[in-house]
Enzyme design. Structure first.
Site, mmCIF file in Angstrom:
data_model
loop_
_atom_site.group_PDB
_atom_site.id
_atom_site.type_symbol
_atom_site.label_atom_id
_atom_site.label_comp_id
_atom_site.label_asym_id
_atom_site.label_seq_id
_atom_site.Cartn_x
_atom_site.Cartn_y
_atom_site.Cartn_z
ATOM 1 N N GLY A 960 -58.707 -20.758 -11.918
ATOM 2 C CA GLY A 960 -59.193 -20.086 -13.130
ATOM 3 C C GLY A 960 -60.173 -18.965 -12.826
ATOM 4 N N HIS A 961 -60.709 -18.910 -11.607
ATOM 5 C CA HIS A 961 -61.703 -17.887 -11.264
ATOM 6 C C HIS A 961 -61.092 -16.902 -10.279
ATOM 7 C CE1 HIS A 961 -65.333 -16.031 -9.535
ATOM 8 N NE2 HIS A 961 -65.959 -16.433 -10.618
#
Lengths: 1065, 89
Positions: A960-961
């Site tokens: 997600g990052h």
């Protein structure tokens, strides 16, 4: 005292004058049959000639009020309105115009934002009323409350003529949702009070007003007296049967009080206009109350005008009043048109009977009207036909007792992020509180804090100043839920909930005069206490002005006001009661006079609440001996200025103990945090921002960047740590500056929790992710045209306290400081602070982020720091608590350590540890091996450790990052550094025999962090090097070092002087 | 309190907590649902129907026995009566 009704006016479905209303009633018309009754063809009756304000572009109900008021003043033959006031029963529910303004502040009329008090103030301005004007909300009993307060206004001589009554001009669709949730609506739209098969009410609309004056004045001036008000009773159910179910005990109290004040027997009433709305429960409870109060009656004819018009809600009591005034005038009891069987209790089998055909009404004519409302509001009024032979005396001035302030509580902020509700002793399910208007939650909590400092009799009044929350519609428009949703948004419930919580039986209402609302509340409370009508009063005011809709309205009206959120409460008793109850008299209210003593001008930062907030603060200043006497002056923009003077209590009227002795005993608190404002963006929207089209959340101004390959975004889940954005003070797409407030809820299931159920230190910093949202909102991508990504470059981390634990909500306040351009570099400078329940926990100072092209990222030269720059230690390291001979640790050993099997890591002779501090959850371990460990290593021989993390593309921190742009967050690298430091401390034996301790970053120090390279899924290894500059043993061992991290050999990350401690939990 | 009573109380307490939002450890046996926790009759019906799902052997919701339980307000009384009703089947 006797008050004369000298004028009438109305705008109702099918009747634009009292004469039309009376004809409609006598004909037995039922305008509600099968459809929603509405005011029609009104503009044909309306004449704007002679008004002092152009009302053509305001909400229609304002013109209804003006029309009705003019009709009443005309009948009363009042020419000079300089000493005429208006108290209007008015639901503080949103009008259609306010809803429209909330949806689109740029196109709506900003004056509609202030529709609560404006419903009285704007007609007053148009008609040139010089007396006091405000609105009162007691739900469907409000009109009779307004009549009572208007009578008081006349009794004190403050006014010569008062207009009183009620208005319902709420948005019809909103009302449909509103009543639908309590299942109070008649599915067939049939308004059938008293009917056996009655299945609910039919909401109606309109205005009904009466003009009142002192009977002595009416006689003197030769005004025609339409009726004489003998007494009004007001009560609240208190704890009763809940906020929505009427309680006969409360109704009976109001009725008995009315007869006691009138000095007449209930059995002398020969026409009773009931509240009866046609709900099964309501009608049954009311008939039971009637049976009790009118047990001595030989024949009690009753009726309900709701059969004709439906239920006009806040106007209802005044419509009933107009009906009985018509009956007195005509000497006729009119019918209530219900076809079919009525309830046994009112069928005439006993002494109570519904009037079903016109019948003559012989003198003496004495009528009564009831009005009851949600929130336990009850009102009952007794009035007579005028008897010119009866001698009336002007009562002269009333001997009023001195009134003391015995408790004060306030809560305020700019903005207030959360309201902390004490769950112990709360008498409402917490789940219901989450459905409430935040101002209601804040008011209840603040009132409880004030009430805890004194004792309150049942006969306590609750009166609050507030206005309509512009977000009310969104709280009502939710997919699930029942009555608690409706009760949650009802403005008068803000007062009702306090009466219910504390089981208070006095009147419980909210009032509005916009900026002066708190003053009005205080004034009504002082009067009721001084006159002995109640044993005590809670006066409060609340306003959450830090709201974008409110601020847009202020801006549109050209008012330059820095908004604030506040609730302020004072508790009043007579000086004698305070002395009897052993209260501490904090201050005494001075009688009405010119401002004296130290003068405080309240301003309007917290709109309705500012005045009372200043009063509460003034009480504190008197108490501290700063002044003897303080006058708080509020100067509303659309109403006359008002003031209240508080005086320091003399020594003889109260024991002047220090305030602390009166504080409630400290018990373990169980606080539930409820957001003070609706989220600007909720979690679903933030998740959408991470992966979806930005314009779908940020609006059409951002459509141009929807297709950009690279954008500045917050991470996607699970690395998205922000749960909501609560406030955004920044102009979109302007490249200006501003601030954002975000929150992160730490729950028992939060995936990132450490072994000690806390948020890992550097994830507290990571959760300030909304800095990227702020940059995006300000328009960085619109400028960069989609070829740059966001990377953190550094900043200074400072911890102020422990990291957040399960159950905490962390609030971030993030400020944009600068957009900078240096050659090809694009920088965004910001800083933030994270707090839990108002206590700061971590700050990130002088933070810098950059926006980089792919080439720039690939071409990074790394950072310039090298170990030769290491500062020498100030003291030699303490000798270790235990020694391991090992100088390198493989992955099995490191894992053993993480799992608490230290002997399997540091050697078989290592002492077995008892419940010491834990480094992390094994699955979040951020290094796999320790190839070098040397307590005498490093440039100064003060210690060195190198740990290594082999990078796997599926590592949790890439998840997600960022979406489509995976890189390891610098904060996670910093967290890995802390883990390596924890390992170092453990290897020196400092974790042995330290039960009940945990690792914590030292507070009060700033740690500069610099990032100049990245770790991506293609990186092979990340090396952490600790250069120790201090190591102290003792009760709280502490390690200080510089950390250098290299990504595949490129020096990428440096933190200076990082300190990790072992502290007691 | 017997172990059956304890189980009944624990089930009832969990359901009250989930329907009202009070923390489990704040819900005490001697509390009155209406007076102390502000649970109205509608929510009490929700709670009792949930109890019927979790506690086997209780009579139907519209039975005289359950109607009688609905009129009770003190948690220990409700829990005790539910325990008896469940045990008698």
């Amino acid at each position: 005292m006797d008050i004369a009704v000298v004028g009438r006016g109305c705008v109702l479905p099918g009747a634009h004058s009292p004469a039309e209303l009376w004809e409609l009633i006598c004909r037995g018309d039922t305008v509600s049959r099968g459809r929603r009754p509405t005011v029609t063809a009104f503009e044909e009756s309306y004449d704007p000639e002679g008004l002092r304000v152009d009302l053509s572009d305001v909400a229609p109900h304002i013109r209804w009020i003006v029309h009705a008021a003019r009709t009443a003043l005309l009948e009363a033959r009042v020419d000079d309105t300089g000493r005429t006031g208006l108290i209007l029963g008015h639901l503080s529910l949103p009008s259609s115009a306010l809803l429209a303004f909330g949806r689109s502040p740029s196109t709506g009329n900003a004056r509609d934002r202030f529709h609560t008090g404006t419903a009285a103030l704007l007609p007053a301005e148009a008609l040139g009323l010089g007396g006091r004007c405000f609105t009162v909300d007691a739900a469907c009993a409000a009109a009779l409350y307004s009549v009572k307060f208007a009578c008081d206004e006349l009794a004190t001589g403050a006014a010569e003529v008062m207009l009183a009554g009620g208005c319902n001009g709420s948005d019809p669709a909103f009302l449909g949702q509103f009543f639908g949730r309590v299942e109070a609506l008649s599915p067939q739209q049939l308004s059938r009070p008293f009917h056996r098969e009655a299945d609910g009410l039919v909401p109606s609309e309109g205005v009904a007003l009466v003009a009142l004056t002192r009977l002595t004045d009416a006689r003197m001036k030769g005004q025609r007296v339409l009726g004489v008000i003998r007494g009004v009773g007001l009560s609240n159910d208190g704890r009763g049967k809940g906020l929505v179910s009427p309680d006969p005990r409360g109704q009976v109290r109001a009725m008995r009080q009315a007869y006691s004040r009138a000095g007449v027997e209930s059995a002398t009433v020969s026409l009773l206009e009931c509240h009866a709305t046609g709900t099964a429960v309501g009608d049954a409870v009311e008939t039971a109350s009637i049976a009790e109060v009118f047990a001595e009656s030989s024949d009690l004819p009753i009726g309900s005008v709701k059969a004709n018009l439906g239920h006009t809600l806040n106007a209802a009591g005044a419509v009933g009043l107009l009906k009985v005034l018509g009956a007195i005038e005509a000497g006729i009891r009119p019918p209530t048109p219900v076809s079919g069987d009525v309830l046994d209790a009112v069928s005439g089998q006993s002494t109570v009977r519904v009037v079903r055909a016109l019948e003559s009404w012989p003198a003496p004519r004495r009528a009564a009207v009831s009005a009851f409302g949600f929130g336990g509001c009850n009102a009952h009024i007794v009035l007579d036909e005028d008897d010119p032979d009866r001698i009336v005396q002007d009562p002269g001035s009333i001997a009023a007792a001195r009134v003391a302030i015995v408790a004060v509580a306030t809560n305020s902020g700019r903005p207030l992020i959360d309201v902390g509700v004490e769950l112990r002793g709360l008498r409402f399910p917490p789940n219901d509180m989450r459905r409430c208007l935040p101002q209601g939650v804040l008011a209840l909590q603040t009132a409880r804090e004030a009430a805890a400092r004194t004792v309150l009799p049942h006969e306590t009044m609750v009166v609050l100043g507030l206005g309509c929350d512009p977000r009310m519609a969104s709280l009502l428009d939710v997919p699930d839920g029942g009555p608690e949703v409706t009760l949650g948004v009802m403005p008068n419930m803000v007062a009702g909930r306090i009466s219910s919580q504390l089981d208070l039986w006095g009147p419980s209402i909210v009032v509005s005069q916009e900026e002066a609302s708190g003053h009005i509340a205080l004034d009504l409370a002082v009067r009721a206490v001084a006159n002995g009508e109640v044993g005590a009063a809670i006066a409060g005011a609340v306003d959450l002005s830090c709201d974008p809709i409110h601020e847009a309205a202020l801006a549109a009206l050209g008012r330059d006001i820095q908004t604030a959120d506040a609730a302020a409460f004072v508790i009043l008793k007579t000086v004698d009661s305070a002395r009897r109850d052993g209260d501490r008299v904090l201050a005494v209210i001075a009688g009405a006079a010119e401002p004296t003593g130290h003068i405080v001008r309240a301003g309007s930062a917290s709109h309705a609440a500012q005045g009372l907030l200043e009063v509460a603060e003034a009480v504190g200043r008197l108490d501290r001996g700063e002044y003897e006497r303080i006058t708080v002056v509020t100067e509303p923009i659309t109403a006359p200025s008002c003031s209240v003077t508080v005086v320091r209590a003399e020594m003889d009227i109260g024991v002047r103990q220090p305030l602390s002795e009166f504080e409630p005993p400290i018990t373990e608190k169980r606080i539930m945090n409820i957001p003070a404002h609706p989220a600007v963006f909720d979690r679903a929207q933030l998740e959408h921002l991470a992966t979806g089209r930005i314009s779908e959340v940020f609006g059409p101004a951002f459509a141009a960047q929807d297709g950009f390959a690279r954008q500045t975004k917050m991470p996607a889940p699970p690395m998205l740590l922000v749960d909501r954005v609560t406030r955004l003070d920044a102009e979109p797409a302007t490249m200006g500056l501003g601030a954002v407030w975000s929150q992160t809820d730490v729950g028992p299931d939060s995936w990132y929790l450490d072994a000690d159920q806390r948020v890992p230190a550097c994830l507290m910093v990571e959760a300030g992710q909304a800095s990227a949202l702020l940059a995006s909102w300000l328009g960085v991508d619109l400028r960069h045209q989609g070829d740059r990504v966001y990377r953190l470059l550094g900043g200074e981390i400072e911890f102020h306290g422990p990291t957040a634990a399960v159950g905490d909500t962390i609030t971030y306040e993030i400020h944009a400081d600068k957009h900078a351009v240096f050659g090809d570099m694009r920088l965004f400078l910001f800083h933030f602070r994270a707090s839990v329940a108002g206590e700061p926990r971590v700050s990130f100072w002088s933070a810098q982020a950059g926006f980089f092209t792919e080439e720039q990222l690939a071409g990074s030269q790394g950072l310039r720091w090298d170990p030769s720059q290491l500062r020498p230690p100030t003291a030699a390291p303490d000798s270790p608590q235990a020694k391991t001979e090992l100088r390198a640790f493989g992955s099995d050993q490191v894992r053993a350590f993480a799992e608490g099997r230290e002997a399997d890591c540091f050697g078989p002779s290592w002492p077995v540890r008892q419940d010491g501090p834990r480094i992390t959850r094994p699955e979040h371990l951020l290094f796999g091996s320790v190839p070098e460990f040397d307590p005498e290593g490093g440039p100064h021989g003060s210690g060195y450790l190198r740990a290594r993390l082999d990078i796997a593309p599926e590592s949790w921190f890439f998840d997600g990052h960022f979406a489509g742009d995976p890189c390891m967050p610098a904060t996670v690298i910093c967290q890995g550094s802390l883990q390596a430091m924890a390992f170092y401390l453990a290897a020196l034996g400092y974790t042995i025999d330290r039960p009940g301790t945990r690792f914590e970053v030292a507070t009060g120090h700033r740690f500069p962090m610099v990032c100049r390279g990245q770790v991506t899924p293609s990186t092979r290894a990340l090396d952490y090097e600790l250069f120790i500059t201090g190591c102290r043993g003792g009760a709280e061992p502490e390690l200080e070092c510089d950390v250098l991290c290299s990504s595949d050999g490129l020096r990428s990350f440096h933190v200076q002087g990082l300190r990790l401690r072992i502290v007691r939990d | 309190m017997t172990s059956t009573d304890r189980t009944t109380f624990a089930i009832l307490r969990d359901i009250i907590a989930s329907k009202t939002g009070y923390l489990t450890d704040m819900i005490e046996e001697g509390m009155d649902l209406e007076v102390d926790l502000g649970v109205d009759s509608i929510r009490k019906v929700e709670i009792l129907s949930e109890v019927r799902k979790r506690l086997p052997g209780l009579p139907p919701g519209d039975s005289p026995e359950m109607t009688e339980v609905l009129k009770m307000s003190v948690i220990s009384e409700i829990s005790g009566r539910l325990g008896e009703l469940a045990g008698s089947r």
